[in-house]
Design an enzyme around this catalytic site. Sequence first.
Site, PDB file in Angstrom:
ATOM      1  N   SER A 152      57.837 -32.789 -37.521  1.00 51.26           N
ATOM      2  CA  SER A 152      58.326 -31.611 -38.254  1.00 51.26           C
ATOM      3  C   SER A 152      57.269 -30.717 -38.879  1.00 51.26           C
ATOM      4  CB  SER A 152      59.320 -32.024 -39.333  1.00 51.26           C
ATOM      5  OG  SER A 152      60.567 -32.238 -38.739  1.00 51.26           O
ATOM      6  N   LYS A 210      58.284 -26.617 -48.817  1.00 49.00           N
ATOM      7  CA  LYS A 210      59.507 -26.993 -48.100  1.00 49.00           C
ATOM      8  C   LYS A 210      60.522 -27.490 -49.127  1.00 49.00           C
ATOM      9  CE  LYS A 210      60.928 -29.961 -44.180  1.00 49.00           C
ATOM     10  NZ  LYS A 210      60.486 -31.026 -43.244  1.00 49.00           N
ATOM     11  N   SER A 261      61.469 -29.694 -38.392  1.00 49.02           N
ATOM     12  CA  SER A 261      62.399 -29.217 -39.411  1.00 49.02           C
ATOM     13  C   SER A 261      61.775 -28.276 -40.432  1.00 49.02           C
ATOM     14  CB  SER A 261      62.981 -30.413 -40.153  1.00 49.02           C
ATOM     15  OG  SER A 261      61.961 -31.115 -40.850  1.00 49.02           O
TER      16      SER A 261
HETATM   17  N1  GLN Z   1      62.708 -33.451 -34.786  1.00 51.59           N
HETATM   18  C1  GLN Z   1      62.611 -34.774 -35.306  1.00 51.59           C
HETATM   19  C2  GLN Z   1      63.963 -35.221 -35.798  1.00 51.59           C
HETATM   20  O1  GLN Z   1      64.864 -34.467 -35.745  1.00 51.59           O
HETATM   21  C3  GLN Z   1      61.588 -34.863 -36.377  1.00 51.59           C
HETATM   22  C4  GLN Z   1      62.052 -34.394 -37.691  1.00 51.59           C
HETATM   23  C5  GLN Z   1      61.005 -34.555 -38.746  1.00 51.59           C
HETATM   24  O2  GLN Z   1      59.835 -34.794 -38.460  1.00 51.59           O
HETATM   25  N2  GLN Z   1      61.450 -34.452 -40.002  1.00 51.59           N
HETATM   26  O3  GLN Z   1      64.129 -36.309 -36.270  1.00 51.59           O
END
Ligand code: GLN
Length: 439
Positions: free
Chosen positions: A166, A61, A142
């Site tokens: 994420s 990532k 994400s």
């Molecule tokens: N969808 C969640 C957010 O937008 C989690 C994102 C993540 O785990 N980086 O904060």
Amino acid sequence: RRLSSVEVATFFLQRINTLGKTLNAFISVDEEKTLAAAQAADRLIAAGKAGPLTGVPVAHKDIFCAKDWLTTCGSKMLANFRAPYDAHVIEQFNAAGAVTAGKTNMDEFAMGSSNETSYFGNVISPWRRNDGSTAALAPGGSSGGSSSAIAARLCPAATGTDTGGSIRQPAAFVGISGIKPTYGRCSRWGVVAFASSLDQPGPFARTVEDSALLLQAMAGHDPKDSTSAPRAVPDFAAAARNPDIRGMKVGIPTEYRVDGTSPEIVALWSTGMEMLKAAGAQTVEVSLPHTKYALPAYYIVAPAECSSNLARYDGVRFGLRVPGKDLAEMYQNTRGAGFGKEVRRRILIGTYVLSAGYYDAYYKKAQQIRSLIARDFSQAFEKCDVLLTPTAPSPAFAFGAKADPLAMYLNDVFAVPASLAGLPAMSVPAGLNREGLPL
Ligand code: GLN
């Protein structure tokens, strides 16, 4: 015939450069670096020094600093940032002889659940509904570049980070395995910070066993991260190979029967309980009474920490700089141009909940809720060993389907409680829905 690491890398690079482009799964691909790492892996193998990951292509990532690679975090702010050092996780993969296959696309600064906030454009899931619809689907977020890459067989292994789902939610959306380790299990050194008390690196792979192998390489104490746990790393892969769950107590949290969850997911959840019972486990109903406060608490704590962490992007030290007539205007121009809409929304929410007049009403309350949520889990684990829950309330959705930020946040309802409590959690593919999409 055993393939050489160079042959394996060449095969996957070819897929990354064709299918990977269609899916927009990668931000950086560097054939020269990847092939050089593959050659080094072949030398290790020839010298009899290979480990289980030697020569295995791993996509990272783009939140992980990897020396001399672009590390953009999906943002215009860091679009030209080359990391001067390796994240601890990357160091460990390199030491194991793994081959960096490229850097994957992601929501900007890891904020999102669909990969629609990346400065580099949406990542597309390789899945389609089987009803003739051609609508492109979100790979989750994400870490959507990593999930899409594994699902499309662009590489056999990938990393992600999970702050509030994420890793787990994108794994669920594309039908692969993904693990969010216990907070502190993997070092955050060299991982671009979003919400430091929640961020945790973890693996993606097609199977749980592969994920376990990756986790074993990534995990471990790192003195450079003060929240890294000084604990020995167990043999996760051996445990995954010999799954004996006879006598295990599997908790089913009553409060996770949330309105609005797709009926197919609820049905599959019951099937999952039957599968575990058939393997010798027993299910018990448990209560996590503060579950309904987890999402609002997360969306206060995470933006609060993000507003503080992202203050470092000021145009002075690194990343984008947009000049202005004085220092204040330079800050404004830089941050206005460098951050996308969702990131700016989070910074605004975060500075608001931390501001003098509101700190007690919002941030402090959210921290108190966080303790109660952690306590709910401790109490539940007096009655059971593990919990079985859905990862997300819906299967993968189409782009634009959750244009309202609150609707998007609601998709994280089952993911954030474990994050707030610092607990490990894993997504396991369990079936397909009527439209042929993974759940
Ligand atoms: N969808 C969640 C957010 O937008 C989690 C994102 C993540 O785990 N980086 O904060």
